[in-house]
Scaffold this motif. Structure first.
Motif: not given
Length: 474
Positions: A212-214, A443-444, A449-450, A455-459
Motif C-alpha cells: 500500500f505504501y508503494h 485498515r487502521d 504500522w505505516l 521506513w522499512k519499505c524503502t530498505i
C-alpha cells in the motif's frame, strides 16, 4: 565353583516381545519414509513435467505468432508492389487474405500449443476445455448477433465470427491442456482498476502494508466503504482484429501510398524479399495520394518495453534497442494434480510461462539493429522466439485462464460494488480478502504500522544487483 542362573522363560519371552515391537516400529518408520520419499519424487517429477509442458507450449505458440506476423508483413510488401503497378484487384485480395490470416495463424498456434503441452505430459483439463467451448458459443451468439439489421460487431470479412467460432470449437473438441493467460476478451473490462489487480488481494490477505505504501498510498486512510470505489472500466470498444487467445495487437490502418514510398526500411525489406523495387516517391501516379488499408501495429500495445528498463526489475544489463518493444507475446498456464501416497489428499501444481517473438530491422548502412515497430506497418522481420519474464508480459494480473480469478472479476466484483460484502461468496478467496478489507480495524492497523514503520519499505535488498524480485516463476 559358579553355577549358572536358573532358566527364566518369562524373562526370555519378555525380551522377545520387545524385539518384535522394535522391529514393527522400525518397519512402520521405514514404510512412512519410503512413502514420503516416493511422494517427493512424484512431486518433483510432476513439477518438471508441468514446467516443460508450459515452456514448450509457450514457445510453440510464439513461433506461430512470429510466422503470422512475417506472413502478414510479406503480404504488406506485395500490397505495395501491386499498388505501384495499379493492380487494385490484387490489393483487395491481399487485404482480405491478411484479415483471415490474422485469425487463422494464431489459432493454429493455439492448437499447436495444446499438442506441445500434451506431448510433455500436461493433462487435458475439463474446465479449460469448457471455457474455450463457452468462448466459441459467445462469439457465435453474441458477436454475430444482429441488432437493427446490423451485426453487433463489424466483421473483418463476411462470415468471420462463425469462422472464428468454428476454429475455437475445433480447439475445444481436441481437449485443452494449456490455457492462455494473456487472453484479452472483447467483453473484459479495459483499463486499470485496483480491484482488478490480484496484487491488492495478496497484500490484504498477507497484511503487506508496504504494498500500500508503494502502490496505493493513502488508500488505507481514505477508504470508507464499497461505494468509495470508482466504477469498473468498460470493455474495449474496438472489435478484435486477431484472436482473443493469442492476440497480435494489429489494426488495419489507412495510410497514403506516398507515405509508404518514403520509408527506406520498406525498400530494404523489398530487396531482402527479392521483390521488384518500388518507384520513387516523387514519381507521378494517381495512387500515391490515395489511402489504402495496411496491417499496422497498434502502438498502444507495441510501445516501448518500459518495465524491462526499470532499475528495480530483476535483470542484468541494458535492454538492447532491437528488443525494446512490447506487443505480441504468449502466456501459457498449465495445471497438474498430484495424488499423495502418504496422505489422502491432492496437491495442485501450476506453472505459467511467457514467450515472445523477436525480430529487428537491419539498417542498409550496417548500423545498429532497430525494433521492427519503427516502420509504420508490419514487415517480415521476426527471426526468433524466447521465454520472457512473466511480469514483463501482457498477461493481466490474475491471468485470463485463472478461472477462479476470472469468475471473481466478472461476477463477484459488480455485485460487491452495488451491494457491499453481504452477497460475497464464502468459497472465493478473493471475496474473503474483500471482507477482511471492509473491516475498519484491519485498515487502521495498517495505517498505524505505516505511521511508524514505513521506513522499512524503502530498505534496499542486500547485494549489488537489481531488487524487487517477482511473485511469478518465469
Amino acid at each position: 565353583m559358579i553355577s549358572n542362573p536358573p532358566h527364566n522363560p518369562l524373562a526370555r519371552k519378555k525380551r522377545n516381545g520387545q524385539v518384535l515391537l522394535l522391529v514393527l516400529v522400525s518397519i512402520v518408520i521405514l514404510c512412512v519414509a519410503a512413502l514420503w520419499l516416493a511422494d517427493i519424487h512424484h512431486i518433483i517429477l510432476a513439477k518438471d513435467k508441468t514446467q516443460n509442458a508450459g515452456d514448450a507450449a509457450a514457445l510453440e505458440a510464439a513461433r506461430w505468432q512470429a510466422t503470422t506476423l512475417n506472413l502478414i508483413g510479406e503480404l504488406n510488401l506485395l500490397h505495395a508492389l501491386a499498388l505501384a503497378q495499379g493492380d487494385d484487384t490484387t490489393c483487395d485480395t491481399i487485404t482480405n487474405a491478411q484479415a483471415r490470416i490474422a485469425f487463422a495463424g494464431p489459432l493454429t498456434g493455439a492448437g499447436a500449443a495444446q499438442q506441445a503441452a500434451k506431448l510433455n505430459g500436461a493433462p487435458v483439463r475439463k474446465d479449460y476445455t469448457q471455457f474455450v467451448r463457452d468462448c466459441a458459443d459467445r462469439v457465435r451468439h453474441d458477436y454475430a448477433t444482429t441488432i437493427g439489421g446490423q451485426l453487433a460487431l463489424p466483421e473483418p470479412w463476411e462470415g468471420a465470427w462463425n469462422d472464428y467460432a468454428d476454429m475455437l470449437q475445433a480447439i475445444a473438441d481436441d481437449g485443452v491442456a494449456a490455457g492462455f493467460d494473456n487472453a484479452h476478451f472483447y467483453s473484459d473490462p479495459d483499463g486499470g482498476h485496483i480491484l482488478l489487480e490480484e496484487a491488492f488481494y495478496r497484500a490484504v490477505r498477507g497484511r503487506d502494508w508496504c504494498w500500500f505504501y508503494h502502490y496505493a498510498p493513502g488508500l488505507l486512510e481514505q477508504y470508507t466503504d464499497a461505494s468509495w470505489w470508482p466504477a469498473l472500466p468498460d470493455p474495449d470498444s474496438n472489435p478484435p482484429s486477431s484472436p482473443e487467445l493469442l492476440g497480435l495487437f494489429l489494426r488495419p490502418y489507412s495510410i497514403r501510398f506516398d507515405t509508404i514510398l518514403k520509408s527506406g526500411d520498406i525498400r530494404q525489406a523489398m530487396e531482402n524479399e527479392a521483390l521488384d523495387p518500388l518507384p520513387d516517391s516523387n514519381e507521378a501516379g494517381s495512387t500515391n495520394r490515395i489511402a489504402h488499408t495496411w496491417f499496422s501495429y497498434d502502438m498502444g500495445k507495441w510501445g516501448s518495453w518500459e518495465i524491462m528498463k526499470n532499475p528495480t526489475f530483476p535483470i542484468d544489463g541494458d535492454l538492447r534497442p532491437e528488443y525494446d518493444y512490447e506487443g505480441a507475446d504468449v502466456v501459457i498456464r498449465v495445471e497438474n494434480t498430484i495424488d499423495r501416497l502418504s496422505q489422502n489428499e491432492e496437491d495442485e501444481i501450476v506453472w505459467v510461462a511467457a514467450a515472445k517473438p523477436f525480430g529487428f530491422l537491419a539498417s542498409a548502412d550496417g548500423g545498429n539493429a532497430m525494433p521492427p515497430t519503427l516502420v509504420p506497418f508490419v514487415i517480415p522481420a521476426y527471426r526468433d522466439v524466447r521465454l520472457i519474464p512473466l511480469d514483463a508480459s501482457s498477461s493481466p494480473d490474475g491471468g485470463a485462464f485463472n478461472l477462479r480469478w476470472r469468475r471473481h472479476c466478472l461476477q463477484h466484483l459488480p455485485d460487491y460494488l452495488d451491494n457491499g460484502i453481504r452477497n460475497l461468496s464464502s468459497s472465493c478467496r478473493y471475496c474473503q480478502a474483500l471482507i477482511l478489507w471492509e473491516n475498519d480495524a484491519f485498515r487502521d492497523s495498517g495505517s498505524r504500522w505505516l505511521s511508524t514503520n514505513k521506513w522499512k519499505c524503502t530498505i534496499s535488498p542486500p547485494g549489488n544487483g537489481p531488487g524487487g524480485g517477482s511473485f511469478h516463476a518465469h
